[in-house]
Design an enzyme around this catalytic site. Structure first.
Site, PDB file in Angstrom:
ATOM      1  N   ASP A 188       0.834  -1.240   0.113  1.00 21.62           N
ATOM      2  CA  ASP A 188      -0.043   0.031   0.037  1.00 21.62           C
ATOM      3  C   ASP A 188       0.867   1.315   0.030  1.00 21.62           C
ATOM      4  O   ASP A 188       1.892   1.274   0.680  1.00 21.62           O
ATOM      5  CB  ASP A 188      -0.855   0.114   1.380  1.00 21.62           C
ATOM      6  CG  ASP A 188      -1.932   0.946   1.167  1.00 21.62           C
ATOM      7  OD1 ASP A 188      -3.444   0.465   1.158  1.00 21.62           O
ATOM      8  OD2 ASP A 188      -1.913   2.212   1.172  1.00 21.62           O
TER       9      ASP A 188
ATOM     10  N   LEU B 283      -8.446  -0.872  -4.393  1.00 25.24           N
ATOM     11  CA  LEU B 283      -8.008   0.422  -4.752  1.00 25.24           C
ATOM     12  C   LEU B 283      -9.284   1.248  -4.793  1.00 25.24           C
ATOM     13  O   LEU B 283     -10.292   0.854  -5.168  1.00 25.24           O
ATOM     14  CB  LEU B 283      -7.009   0.624  -5.679  1.00 25.24           C
ATOM     15  CG  LEU B 283      -5.837  -0.329  -5.441  1.00 25.24           C
ATOM     16  CD1 LEU B 283      -4.961  -0.533  -6.765  1.00 25.24           C
ATOM     17  CD2 LEU B 283      -4.860   0.269  -4.396  1.00 25.24           C
TER      18      LEU B 283
ATOM     19  N   THR C 145     -14.403  -0.824  -6.748  1.00 25.97           N
ATOM     20  CA  THR C 145     -15.398  -0.768  -7.670  1.00 25.97           C
ATOM     21  C   THR C 145     -14.853   0.520  -8.586  1.00 25.97           C
ATOM     22  O   THR C 145     -14.830   1.497  -8.165  1.00 25.97           O
ATOM     23  CB  THR C 145     -16.580  -0.009  -6.434  1.00 25.97           C
ATOM     24  OG1 THR C 145     -16.847  -1.010  -5.736  1.00 25.97           O
ATOM     25  CG2 THR C 145     -17.717   0.504  -7.375  1.00 25.97           C
TER      26      THR C 145
ATOM     27  N   LYS D  84     -22.016  -4.779  -9.921  1.00 24.81           N
ATOM     28  CA  LYS D  84     -21.899  -3.814  -8.580  1.00 24.81           C
ATOM     29  C   LYS D  84     -22.358  -2.775  -8.790  1.00 24.81           C
ATOM     30  O   LYS D  84     -22.741  -1.879  -8.241  1.00 24.81           O
ATOM     31  CB  LYS D  84     -20.328  -3.884  -8.408  1.00 24.81           C
ATOM     32  CG  LYS D  84     -19.760  -2.774  -7.576  1.00 24.81           C
ATOM     33  CD  LYS D  84     -19.947  -3.321  -6.068  1.00 24.81           C
ATOM     34  CE  LYS D  84     -19.677  -2.193  -4.942  1.00 24.81           C
ATOM     35  NZ  LYS D  84     -20.136  -2.323  -3.735  1.00 24.81           N
TER      36      LYS D  84
ATOM     37  N   ASN E 244     -26.102  -2.635  -8.677  1.00 23.78           N
ATOM     38  CA  ASN E 244     -26.473  -2.670  -7.088  1.00 23.78           C
ATOM     39  C   ASN E 244     -26.164  -1.309  -6.419  1.00 23.78           C
ATOM     40  O   ASN E 244     -27.033  -0.918  -5.617  1.00 23.78           O
ATOM     41  CB  ASN E 244     -25.375  -3.980  -6.508  1.00 23.78           C
ATOM     42  CG  ASN E 244     -25.649  -3.769  -5.064  1.00 23.78           C
ATOM     43  OD1 ASN E 244     -26.788  -4.421  -4.579  1.00 23.78           O
ATOM     44  ND2 ASN E 244     -24.762  -3.243  -4.246  1.00 23.78           N
TER      45      ASN E 244
ATOM     46  N   TYR F  23     -26.024   1.746  -7.695  1.00 23.94           N
ATOM     47  CA  TYR F  23     -27.226   2.453  -8.486  1.00 23.94           C
ATOM     48  C   TYR F  23     -28.284   2.449  -7.329  1.00 23.94           C
ATOM     49  O   TYR F  23     -28.779   3.396  -6.971  1.00 23.94           O
ATOM     50  CB  TYR F  23     -27.435   2.221  -9.709  1.00 23.94           C
ATOM     51  CG  TYR F  23     -28.815   3.271 -10.023  1.00 23.94           C
ATOM     52  CD1 TYR F  23     -28.419   4.384 -10.095  1.00 23.94           C
ATOM     53  CD2 TYR F  23     -29.981   2.684 -10.300  1.00 23.94           C
ATOM     54  CE1 TYR F  23     -29.415   5.368 -10.497  1.00 23.94           C
ATOM     55  CE2 TYR F  23     -30.778   3.447 -10.901  1.00 23.94           C
ATOM     56  CZ  TYR F  23     -30.752   4.892 -10.857  1.00 23.94           C
ATOM     57  OH  TYR F  23     -31.395   5.775 -11.086  1.00 23.94           O
TER      58      TYR F  23
ATOM     59  N   LYS G  59     -51.365   9.914  -9.795  1.00 25.56           N
ATOM     60  CA  LYS G  59     -52.355  10.672  -8.798  1.00 25.56           C
ATOM     61  C   LYS G  59     -51.633  10.814  -7.355  1.00 25.56           C
ATOM     62  O   LYS G  59     -51.500  11.777  -6.712  1.00 25.56           O
ATOM     63  CB  LYS G  59     -53.664  10.170  -8.701  1.00 25.56           C
ATOM     64  CG  LYS G  59     -54.659  10.917  -7.847  1.00 25.56           C
ATOM     65  CD  LYS G  59     -55.048  10.351  -6.658  1.00 25.56           C
ATOM     66  CE  LYS G  59     -55.528   8.804  -6.743  1.00 25.56           C
ATOM     67  NZ  LYS G  59     -55.797   8.251  -5.334  1.00 25.56           N
TER      68      LYS G  59
HETATM   69  P1  NAD Z   1      -9.483   2.670   1.234  1.00 20.68           P
HETATM   70  O1  NAD Z   1      -9.449   4.183   0.958  1.00 20.68           O
HETATM   71  O2  NAD Z   1      -9.939   2.658   2.819  1.00 20.68           O
HETATM   72  O3  NAD Z   1      -8.436   1.984   0.862  1.00 20.68           O
HETATM   73  C1  NAD Z   1      -7.758   2.142  -0.518  1.00 20.68           C
HETATM   74  C2  NAD Z   1      -6.376   1.770  -0.253  1.00 20.68           C
HETATM   75  O4  NAD Z   1      -5.474   1.932  -1.449  1.00 20.68           O
HETATM   76  C3  NAD Z   1      -5.791   3.091   0.755  1.00 20.68           C
HETATM   77  O5  NAD Z   1      -5.138   2.447   1.757  1.00 20.68           O
HETATM   78  C4  NAD Z   1      -4.643   3.584  -0.337  1.00 20.68           C
HETATM   79  O6  NAD Z   1      -3.375   4.150   0.565  1.00 20.68           O
HETATM   80  C5  NAD Z   1      -4.577   2.588  -1.062  1.00 20.68           C
HETATM   81  N1  NAD Z   1      -3.729   2.938  -2.499  1.00 20.68           N
HETATM   82  C6  NAD Z   1      -4.270   3.783  -3.290  1.00 20.68           C
HETATM   83  N2  NAD Z   1      -3.609   3.916  -4.431  1.00 20.68           N
HETATM   84  C7  NAD Z   1      -2.468   2.870  -4.172  1.00 20.68           C
HETATM   85  C8  NAD Z   1      -1.736   2.521  -5.254  1.00 20.68           C
HETATM   86  N3  NAD Z   1      -1.427   3.142  -6.487  1.00 20.68           N
HETATM   87  N4  NAD Z   1      -0.885   1.597  -4.806  1.00 20.68           N
HETATM   88  C9  NAD Z   1      -1.007   1.104  -3.323  1.00 20.68           C
HETATM   89  N5  NAD Z   1      -2.043   1.363  -2.876  1.00 20.68           N
HETATM   90  C10 NAD Z   1      -2.664   2.401  -3.192  1.00 20.68           C
HETATM   91  O7  NAD Z   1     -10.855   2.392   0.643  1.00 20.68           O
HETATM   92  P2  NAD Z   1     -11.609   1.150   0.629  1.00 20.68           P
HETATM   93  O8  NAD Z   1     -13.205   1.538   1.709  1.00 20.68           O
HETATM   94  O9  NAD Z   1     -10.999   0.081   1.089  1.00 20.68           O
HETATM   95  O10 NAD Z   1     -12.470   0.860  -0.708  1.00 20.68           O
HETATM   96  C11 NAD Z   1     -11.562   0.025  -1.701  1.00 20.68           C
HETATM   97  C12 NAD Z   1     -12.796  -0.123  -3.093  1.00 20.68           C
HETATM   98  O11 NAD Z   1     -13.746  -0.901  -2.384  1.00 20.68           O
HETATM   99  C13 NAD Z   1     -13.248   1.186  -3.681  1.00 20.68           C
HETATM  100  O12 NAD Z   1     -13.307   1.141  -4.743  1.00 20.68           O
HETATM  101  C14 NAD Z   1     -14.740   0.902  -2.810  1.00 20.68           C
HETATM  102  O13 NAD Z   1     -15.609   1.909  -3.601  1.00 20.68           O
HETATM  103  C15 NAD Z   1     -15.027  -0.405  -2.636  1.00 20.68           C
HETATM  104  N6  NAD Z   1     -15.817  -0.824  -1.698  1.00 20.68           N
HETATM  105  C16 NAD Z   1     -15.684  -0.303  -0.449  1.00 20.68           C
HETATM  106  C17 NAD Z   1     -16.788  -0.619   0.509  1.00 20.68           C
HETATM  107  C18 NAD Z   1     -16.528  -0.184   2.082  1.00 20.68           C
HETATM  108  O14 NAD Z   1     -17.486  -0.480   2.838  1.00 20.68           O
HETATM  109  N7  NAD Z   1     -15.541   0.618   2.379  1.00 20.68           N
HETATM  110  C19 NAD Z   1     -17.450  -1.897   0.467  1.00 20.68           C
HETATM  111  C20 NAD Z   1     -17.540  -2.334  -1.053  1.00 20.68           C
HETATM  112  C21 NAD Z   1     -16.602  -1.755  -1.797  1.00 20.68           C
END
Ligand code: NAD
Length: 300
Positions: free
Chosen positions: A31, A65, A96, A171, A174, A176, A240
């Site tokens: 990360d 990511l 996503t 996804k 869902n 939306y 209505k």
């Molecule tokens: P988050 O921001 O907590 O985690 C993303 C991570 O990616 C961060 O730790 C960031 O430092 C890292 N990152 C960014 N660019 C990077 C790169 N180039 N190389 C390495 N690491 C990098 O977000 P999240 O909540 O874990 O969500 C991740 C994905 O999952 C998103 O697309 C989100 O829409 C989807 N999602 C989230 C949830 C939720 O409840 N949080 C649920 C379903 C789907």
């Protein structure tokens, strides 16, 4: 033993990578936030200093990511995973992202001899922590079978969405629905409060109708999805009632943005001659406007 690389150890990726480690796999995690890599080490994972390093010897590489730009840069830019991914390995993108981006990433990986599974996640980090996510899986059947034992460490509900790119598409459909229903729920409760209804009464009553039971599991299967739009409740009566709600909202300053937009859909259905059809026939109107074919025989 299958080796795993994992890029993106955030809210979702961190616990997921941890659960794969608990399942007995070597998981090399990266990360851009070093604290999250340290957490991964604490969870008995292996640290990587770049996406490229996470990819060394990996049979399966996960990306979790924020958006497509991050997925593309972690895979294809300098120090990106593709520098070290071997032919025949499988990238599983759980982020996503826009489905057309999913398609182009898949095509690009293919030119390197690498397969891709799109596998976005339903549910939140609460379920991710305990390995009970819902996975919307899009990919070739053989690839899905190969990675299944690892996916089962992340989720308790695996849905094969029907081929490459379909997980990503599912996804967005869902989200939306859930994001718009969130606003609709807020609008309904705001209107209720503004006209003096108790919130608990309101939720109790709505729970007994299609409002909460949902059209997709009640009215749609019995009517429009059954090619039957003979009226259980007519479109013009629905419009209505919607009109009364929108008028009431205006009088008590409750913003009903979605309600106002929905008036157009009902009106468009009436303009198409559906006034006396079942209210679920808005689905036929919407498909018509999308240029999709309708069933040849519909009971009116
Ligand atoms: P988050 O921001 O907590 O985690 C993303 C991570 O990616 C961060 O730790 C960031 O430092 C890292 N990152 C960014 N660019 C990077 C790169 N180039 N190389 C390495 N690491 C990098 O977000 P999240 O909540 O874990 O969500 C991740 C994905 O999952 C998103 O697309 C989100 O829409 C989807 N999602 C989230 C949830 C939720 O409840 N949080 C649920 C379903 C789907």
């Amino acid at each position: 033993m299958t080796k795993i690389g994992f890029i993106g150890l955030g809210t979702m990726g961190g616990p997921m990578a941890g659960n794969i480690v608990k399942g007995g796999y070597d998981v090399k995690g990266f990360d851009i936030n070093p604290t999250l890599v340290k957490n991964h080490i604490k969870n008995n994972g292996i640290a990587a200093n770049s996406a490229a390093e996470a990819a060394i010897n990996s049979d399966i590489l996960f990306t979790m990511l924020p958006n497509a730009e991050h997925v593309k840069s972690s895979l294809f830019e300098k120090n990106g995973a593709v520098e070290n991914l071997k032919k025949g390995s499988i990238v599983i993108d759980m982020s996503t992202i826009h489905p057309f981006e999913t398609d182009s990433i898949r095509e690009k990986l293919k030119t390197h001899g690498i397969s891709m599974i799109d596998c976005p996640i339903g549910r939140t980090s609460v379920e991710a922590k305990i390995g009970k996510s819902l996975l919307m899986v899009g990919g070739d059947k053989n690839d899905i079978e190969t990675v299944k034992p690892v996916l089962e460490l992340i989720g308790d509900t695996l849905k094969d969405c029907g081929g490459p790119g379909m997980g990503s598409r599912m996804k967005i459909v869902n989200n939306y629905m859930t994001t718009v229903l969130n606003v609709l729920s807020g609008e309904a409760l705001t209107l209720a409060r503004a006209i003096g209804l108790e919130q608990s009464t309101c939720i109790d009553v709505l729970s007994g109708t299609a409002a909460v039971k949902s059209h997709l599991t009640t009215t749609y299967p019995s009517k429009v999805l059954n090619n039957d739009v003979s009226p259980a409740f007519m479109i013009h009566l629905a419009l209505k009632d919607l009109g009364i709600a929108v008028d009431l909202g205006e009088k008590v300053n409750a913003p009903l943005d979605l309600g106002k937009a929905s008036v157009n859909t009902y009106q468009s259905s009436i303009n198409e001659g559906r006034s006396n059809q079942d209210w679920t026939s808005v689905f036929l109107n919407l498909q018509n406007r999308a240029g999709l074919s309708l069933p040849e025989e519909i009971k009116e």
